[in-house]
Design a protein around this motif. Structure first.
Motif, PDB file in Angstrom:
ATOM      1  N   MET A   1      55.925  -5.096  72.575  1.00 22.67           N
ATOM      2  CA  MET A   1      55.436  -3.907  72.252  1.00 22.67           C
ATOM      3  C   MET A   1      56.549  -2.729  71.564  1.00 22.67           C
ATOM      4  N   VAL A   2      57.381  -2.496  72.452  1.00 26.14           N
ATOM      5  CA  VAL A   2      58.415  -1.869  72.271  1.00 26.14           C
ATOM      6  C   VAL A   2      59.280  -1.943  71.023  1.00 26.14           C
ATOM      7  N   ASN A   3      59.635  -3.264  71.057  1.00 24.86           N
ATOM      8  CA  ASN A   3      60.484  -3.584  69.918  1.00 24.86           C
ATOM      9  C   ASN A   3      59.883  -3.446  68.465  1.00 24.86           C
ATOM     10  N   LEU A   4      58.572  -3.453  68.525  1.00 25.31           N
ATOM     11  CA  LEU A   4      57.836  -3.396  67.327  1.00 25.31           C
ATOM     12  C   LEU A   4      57.218  -1.965  67.020  1.00 25.31           C
ATOM     13  N   SER A   5      57.782  -0.913  67.958  1.00 32.18           N
ATOM     14  CA  SER A   5      57.404   0.126  67.878  1.00 32.18           C
ATOM     15  C   SER A   5      56.103   0.775  67.894  1.00 32.18           C
ATOM     16  N   LEU A   6      55.130  -0.065  68.710  1.00 33.30           N
ATOM     17  CA  LEU A   6      53.803   0.069  68.972  1.00 33.30           C
ATOM     18  C   LEU A   6      53.588   1.395  69.518  1.00 33.30           C
ATOM     19  N   PRO A   7      54.293   1.671  70.487  1.00 30.64           N
ATOM     20  CA  PRO A   7      54.165   3.228  71.336  1.00 30.64           C
ATOM     21  C   PRO A   7      54.001   4.274  70.361  1.00 30.64           C
ATOM     22  N   ALA A   8      54.847   4.165  69.301  1.00 33.50           N
ATOM     23  CA  ALA A   8      54.835   5.281  68.270  1.00 33.50           C
ATOM     24  C   ALA A   8      53.290   5.361  67.654  1.00 33.50           C
ATOM     25  N   LEU A   9      52.689   4.204  67.547  1.00 29.71           N
ATOM     26  CA  LEU A   9      51.545   4.264  67.072  1.00 29.71           C
ATOM     27  C   LEU A   9      50.301   4.160  67.850  1.00 29.71           C
ATOM     28  N   GLY A  10      50.486   4.565  69.226  1.00 28.05           N
ATOM     29  CA  GLY A  10      49.520   4.948  70.041  1.00 28.05           C
ATOM     30  C   GLY A  10      49.401   3.682  71.308  1.00 28.05           C
ATOM     31  N   TYR A  11      50.145   2.819  71.129  1.00 24.57           N
ATOM     32  CA  TYR A  11      49.531   1.639  72.082  1.00 24.57           C
ATOM     33  C   TYR A  11      50.720   1.832  73.209  1.00 24.57           C
ATOM     34  N   THR A  12      50.427   2.445  74.174  1.00 21.19           N
ATOM     35  CA  THR A  12      51.107   2.889  75.199  1.00 21.19           C
ATOM     36  C   THR A  12      50.960   2.212  76.574  1.00 21.19           C
ATOM     37  N   ARG A  13      49.993   1.190  76.533  1.00 25.45           N
ATOM     38  CA  ARG A  13      49.417   0.767  77.727  1.00 25.45           C
ATOM     39  C   ARG A  13      49.493  -0.779  77.616  1.00 25.45           C
ATOM     40  N   PHE A  14      50.078  -1.312  78.889  1.00 29.76           N
ATOM     41  CA  PHE A  14      50.076  -2.677  78.905  1.00 29.76           C
ATOM     42  C   PHE A  14      49.369  -3.156  80.147  1.00 29.76           C
ATOM     43  N   ASN A  15      48.075  -3.896  79.928  1.00 29.73           N
ATOM     44  CA  ASN A  15      47.271  -4.282  80.979  1.00 29.73           C
ATOM     45  C   ASN A  15      47.441  -5.718  81.249  1.00 29.73           C
ATOM     46  N   THR A  16      47.476  -6.125  82.466  1.00 31.73           N
ATOM     47  CA  THR A  16      47.394  -7.694  83.284  1.00 31.73           C
ATOM     48  C   THR A  16      46.062  -7.745  83.275  1.00 31.73           C
ATOM     49  N   ASP A  17      45.451  -8.537  82.715  1.00 37.32           N
ATOM     50  CA  ASP A  17      43.986  -8.955  82.821  1.00 37.32           C
ATOM     51  C   ASP A  17      43.912 -10.211  83.845  1.00 37.32           C
ATOM     52  N   ALA A  18      42.631 -10.980  83.768  1.00 36.81           N
ATOM     53  CA  ALA A  18      42.581 -12.255  84.705  1.00 36.81           C
ATOM     54  C   ALA A  18      43.571 -13.226  84.323  1.00 36.81           C
ATOM     55  N   GLY A  19      43.892 -13.802  85.542  1.00 37.78           N
ATOM     56  CA  GLY A  19      44.795 -14.940  85.387  1.00 37.78           C
ATOM     57  C   GLY A  19      46.071 -14.929  86.299  1.00 37.78           C
ATOM     58  N   TRP A  20      46.311 -13.654  86.780  1.00 36.68           N
ATOM     59  CA  TRP A  20      47.664 -13.527  87.511  1.00 36.68           C
ATOM     60  C   TRP A  20      47.458 -13.895  88.928  1.00 36.68           C
ATOM     61  N   GLU A  21      46.078 -13.964  89.420  1.00 38.37           N
ATOM     62  CA  GLU A  21      45.729 -14.268  90.869  1.00 38.37           C
ATOM     63  C   GLU A  21      45.762 -15.628  90.898  1.00 38.37           C
ATOM     64  N   LEU A  22      46.055 -15.978  92.355  1.00 40.26           N
ATOM     65  CA  LEU A  22      46.161 -17.314  92.881  1.00 40.26           C
ATOM     66  C   LEU A  22      44.723 -18.077  92.929  1.00 40.26           C
ATOM     67  N   PHE A  23      44.380 -19.014  92.359  1.00 37.46           N
ATOM     68  CA  PHE A  23      43.180 -19.700  92.366  1.00 37.46           C
ATOM     69  C   PHE A  23      43.302 -21.234  92.792  1.00 37.46           C
ATOM     70  N   THR A  24      44.266 -21.534  93.246  1.00 35.90           N
ATOM     71  CA  THR A  24      44.687 -22.750  93.536  1.00 35.90           C
ATOM     72  C   THR A  24      45.061 -23.247  94.981  1.00 35.90           C
ATOM     73  N   PHE A  25      44.545 -23.905  95.613  1.00 32.51           N
ATOM     74  CA  PHE A  25      45.068 -24.199  97.051  1.00 32.51           C
ATOM     75  C   PHE A  25      46.326 -24.956  96.778  1.00 32.51           C
ATOM     76  N   PRO A  26      47.245 -25.156  98.056  1.00 33.87           N
ATOM     77  CA  PRO A  26      48.475 -25.736  98.007  1.00 33.87           C
ATOM     78  C   PRO A  26      48.328 -27.455  97.669  1.00 33.87           C
TER      79      PRO A  26
END
Length: 108
Positions: A1-26
């Motif tokens: 995002m930064v390398n593409l200069s997107l913050p200058a266009l108003g894209y200033t938020r990075f959100n982590t959506d579903a999929g980061w959490e542990l859903f699998t037993f050992p």
């Protein structure tokens, strides 16, 4: 995002959506809902985030972006998955990670 200069266009938020959490037993079988530690905090999937979400949030903030997250608000009680059964722990996690946006959906 930064390398593409997107913050200058108003894209200033990075959100982590579903999929980061542990859903699998050992043993590799899937959980019906996100795993929690002994302190009731949601657990990040160590295969995807071996150091947890903290370093991700720090990196995003160091880039000058705001970081947001989606806590799945689910746990695995004996009676099966429920929503919002550990709200204090979930909000504590979001606060510890300095989330500036918290996505909440699928209310019951």
């Amino acid at each position: 995002m930064v390398n593409l200069s997107l913050p200058a266009l108003g894209y200033t938020r990075f959100n982590t959506d579903a999929g980061w959490e542990l859903f699998t037993f050992p043993n590799g079988t899937k959980r019906p809902c996100a795993a929690r530690g002994p302190d009731n905090m949601l657990l990040a999937d160590p295969a995807k985030f071996p150091n947890g979400l903290g370093p991700v949030a720090e990196h995003v903030n160091k880039l000058g972006l705001q970081w947001g997250m989606y806590p799945p608000f689910r746990a695995c009680p004996a009676t099966g998955p429920t929503k919002f059964d550990h709200p204090a722990a979930d909000i504590k996690l979001c606060t510890q990670l300095n989330a500036t946006l918290v996505k909440v959906d699928a209310l019951q």
